[in-house]
Design a protein around this motif. Structure first.
Motif, PDB file in Angstrom:
ATOM      1  N   ASP A  88       0.828  -1.204   0.000  1.00 24.21           N
ATOM      2  CA  ASP A  88       0.000   0.000   0.000  1.00 24.21           C
ATOM      3  C   ASP A  88       0.863   1.254   0.000  1.00 24.21           C
ATOM      4  N   LEU A  89       1.997   1.214   0.695  1.00 24.75           N
ATOM      5  CA  LEU A  89       2.914   2.353   0.721  1.00 24.75           C
ATOM      6  C   LEU A  89       3.504   2.595  -0.662  1.00 24.75           C
ATOM      7  N   VAL A  90       3.917   1.522  -1.311  1.00 23.17           N
ATOM      8  CA  VAL A  90       4.462   1.642  -2.662  1.00 23.17           C
ATOM      9  C   VAL A  90       3.438   2.255  -3.603  1.00 23.17           C
ATOM     10  N   GLU A  91       2.211   1.761  -3.555  1.00 23.11           N
ATOM     11  CA  GLU A  91       1.192   2.247  -4.487  1.00 23.11           C
ATOM     12  C   GLU A  91       0.829   3.703  -4.224  1.00 23.11           C
ATOM     13  N   ARG A  92       0.767   4.098  -2.962  1.00 22.99           N
ATOM     14  CA  ARG A  92       0.468   5.501  -2.657  1.00 22.99           C
ATOM     15  C   ARG A  92       1.580   6.415  -3.156  1.00 22.99           C
ATOM     16  N   THR A  93       2.812   5.966  -3.021  1.00 19.48           N
ATOM     17  CA  THR A  93       3.949   6.773  -3.462  1.00 19.48           C
ATOM     18  C   THR A  93       3.936   6.938  -4.975  1.00 19.48           C
ATOM     19  N   ILE A  94       3.661   5.859  -5.675  1.00 15.07           N
ATOM     20  CA  ILE A  94       3.594   5.932  -7.134  1.00 15.07           C
ATOM     21  C   ILE A  94       2.397   6.773  -7.583  1.00 15.07           C
ATOM     22  N   ALA A  95       1.286   6.660  -6.864  1.00 17.19           N
ATOM     23  CA  ALA A  95       0.112   7.463  -7.202  1.00 17.19           C
ATOM     24  C   ALA A  95       0.393   8.958  -7.070  1.00 17.19           C
ATOM     25  N   ARG A  96       1.306   9.315  -6.188  1.00 11.75           N
ATOM     26  CA  ARG A  96       1.663  10.721  -6.013  1.00 11.75           C
ATOM     27  C   ARG A  96       2.664  11.213  -7.048  1.00 11.75           C
ATOM     28  N   GLY A  97       3.142  10.300  -7.914  1.00 15.67           N
ATOM     29  CA  GLY A  97       3.985  10.749  -9.011  1.00 15.67           C
ATOM     30  C   GLY A  97       5.358  10.125  -9.117  1.00 15.67           C
ATOM     31  N   ALA A  98       5.731   9.256  -8.170  1.00 11.06           N
ATOM     32  CA  ALA A  98       7.021   8.579  -8.287  1.00 11.06           C
ATOM     33  C   ALA A  98       6.984   7.615  -9.472  1.00 11.06           C
ATOM     34  N   SER A  99       8.097   7.497 -10.167  1.00 14.06           N
ATOM     35  CA  SER A  99       8.178   6.596 -11.318  1.00 14.06           C
ATOM     36  C   SER A  99       8.726   5.232 -10.952  1.00 14.06           C
ATOM     37  N   GLY A 100       9.281   5.122  -9.753  1.00 17.51           N
ATOM     38  CA  GLY A 100       9.821   3.840  -9.324  1.00 17.51           C
ATOM     39  C   GLY A 100       9.955   3.781  -7.821  1.00 17.51           C
ATOM     40  N   TYR A 101       9.985   2.557  -7.299  1.00 17.14           N
ATOM     41  CA  TYR A 101      10.127   2.333  -5.862  1.00 17.14           C
ATOM     42  C   TYR A 101      10.983   1.085  -5.704  1.00 17.14           C
ATOM     43  N   LEU A 102      12.144   1.226  -5.055  1.00 14.38           N
ATOM     44  CA  LEU A 102      13.097   0.131  -4.955  1.00 14.38           C
ATOM     45  C   LEU A 102      13.346  -0.251  -3.510  1.00 14.38           C
ATOM     46  N   SER A 103      13.493  -1.534  -3.279  1.00 16.98           N
ATOM     47  CA  SER A 103      13.858  -2.027  -1.960  1.00 16.98           C
ATOM     48  C   SER A 103      15.357  -1.888  -1.749  1.00 16.98           C
ATOM     49  N   LYS A 104      15.741  -1.575  -0.516  1.00 16.75           N
ATOM     50  CA  LYS A 104      17.161  -1.505  -0.194  1.00 16.75           C
ATOM     51  C   LYS A 104      17.794  -2.888  -0.110  1.00 16.75           C
ATOM     52  N   GLN A 105      17.007  -3.911  -0.308  1.00 20.25           N
ATOM     53  CA  GLN A 105      17.579  -5.245  -0.456  1.00 20.25           C
ATOM     54  C   GLN A 105      18.101  -5.476  -1.872  1.00 20.25           C
ATOM     55  N   SER A 106      17.775  -4.596  -2.792  1.00 22.70           N
ATOM     56  CA  SER A 106      18.228  -4.757  -4.168  1.00 22.70           C
ATOM     57  C   SER A 106      19.741  -4.658  -4.242  1.00 22.70           C
ATOM     58  N   ASP A 107      20.344  -5.485  -5.103  1.00 26.01           N
ATOM     59  CA  ASP A 107      21.780  -5.315  -5.308  1.00 26.01           C
ATOM     60  C   ASP A 107      21.998  -4.239  -6.362  1.00 26.01           C
ATOM     61  N   ALA A 108      23.261  -3.850  -6.559  1.00 30.17           N
ATOM     62  CA  ALA A 108      23.568  -2.720  -7.433  1.00 30.17           C
ATOM     63  C   ALA A 108      23.073  -2.952  -8.862  1.00 30.17           C
ATOM     64  N   ARG A 109      23.214  -4.184  -9.359  1.00 28.28           N
ATOM     65  CA  ARG A 109      22.773  -4.463 -10.722  1.00 28.28           C
ATOM     66  C   ARG A 109      21.269  -4.273 -10.874  1.00 28.28           C
ATOM     67  N   ASP A 110      20.495  -4.687  -9.863  1.00 27.34           N
ATOM     68  CA  ASP A 110      19.045  -4.509  -9.917  1.00 27.34           C
ATOM     69  C   ASP A 110      18.672  -3.030  -9.855  1.00 27.34           C
ATOM     70  N   ILE A 111      19.405  -2.268  -9.050  1.00 27.88           N
ATOM     71  CA  ILE A 111      19.144  -0.830  -8.950  1.00 27.88           C
ATOM     72  C   ILE A 111      19.400  -0.165 -10.295  1.00 27.88           C
ATOM     73  N   VAL A 112      20.528  -0.505 -10.909  1.00 27.32           N
ATOM     74  CA  VAL A 112      20.879   0.062 -12.211  1.00 27.32           C
ATOM     75  C   VAL A 112      19.831  -0.300 -13.258  1.00 27.32           C
ATOM     76  N   GLU A 113      19.411  -1.553 -13.273  1.00 31.15           N
ATOM     77  CA  GLU A 113      18.398  -1.990 -14.230  1.00 31.15           C
ATOM     78  C   GLU A 113      17.094  -1.224 -14.025  1.00 31.15           C
TER      79      GLU A 113
END
Length: 215
Positions: A88-113
């Motif tokens: 629900d937090l992710v969806e509210r953030t995107i609804a407000r205009g964010a184009s992406g939402y990433l977890s800090k568990q992502s590794d660098a390659r996933d962040i770059v992608e």
């Protein structure tokens, strides 16, 4: 904006210099695809960038983020980088205009992608996460004192003057979780009272910084 054939130009935003420097270091090996050209600590982005990567450590999160305050002209896309990935937090953030939402568990390659996909016009959400334990991603104040990212964020918010309930509200944690992080964090930094924690935090880089680095 940058040449589509070149690397995506990125600004990293957070109120703590060590946090933005840690994210920049995480992405540095991939500069042929993602080029961190601006580090903003406590100030808004002014450079010609494609994507703003907003690290939520110690910050307002979710539907409380004023996305328009992160950029000067409203043209860069905003990607939120957070431990808090409740749907629900992710969806509210995107609804407000964010184009992406990433977890800090992502590794660098996933962040770059994810950043390159956002630049290409996609909306990116966190993938399925089975284990929400913190991993060593980036840097944060107090890490060299043994504080986990969550413990450090709670100490940072205490240093900023927030109450336990305000910390819970900002961090999307239960009040019991906040109290647990306070207890374990206090033990690691050798304090027992809030005033001592604030003093310790001010002495060890937990007060927000204010600077901009253009590269």
């Amino acid at each position: 904006m940058s040449n589509p054939a070149g690397p995506v130009r990125v600004a990293v935003v957070n109120d703590y210099e060590i946090v933005v420097a840690g994210v920049a270091a995480l992405l540095a090996p991939y500069r042929s695809r993602v080029d961190v050209v601006e580090l903003d600590i406590g100030v808004g982005v002014v450079g010609d960038v494609d994507v703003v990567l907003y690290d939520t450590f110690g910050q307002v999160q979710g539907d409380g983020i004023e996305l328009e305050d992160l950029v000067a002209d409203g043209s860069p896309k905003v990607v939120v980088f957070s431990w808090n990935v409740q749907a629900d937090l992710v969806e509210r953030t995107i609804a407000r205009g964010a184009s992406g939402y990433l977890s800090k568990q992502s590794d660098a390659r996933d962040i770059v992608e994810a950043i390159t996909r956002v630049c290409a016009g996609e909306t990116v959400r966190p993938g399925e996460i089975e284990d929400l334990d913190e991993h060593d991603r980036g840097a944060w104040p107090g890490r060299d004192h043994g504080l986990s990212a969550r413990e450090a964020e709670v100490i940072a918010l205490i240093t900023q003057g927030l109450s336990n309930q305000e910390i819970a509200d900002r961090s999307y944690l239960s009040i019991n979780s906040v109290k647990t992080y306070i207890r374990t964090g206090y033990r690691k930094i050798g304090v027992s009272r809030r005033a001592q924690a604030v003093a310790w935090g001010m002495q060890h880089g937990f007060s927000p910084d204010h600077a901009r680095v253009l590269r």
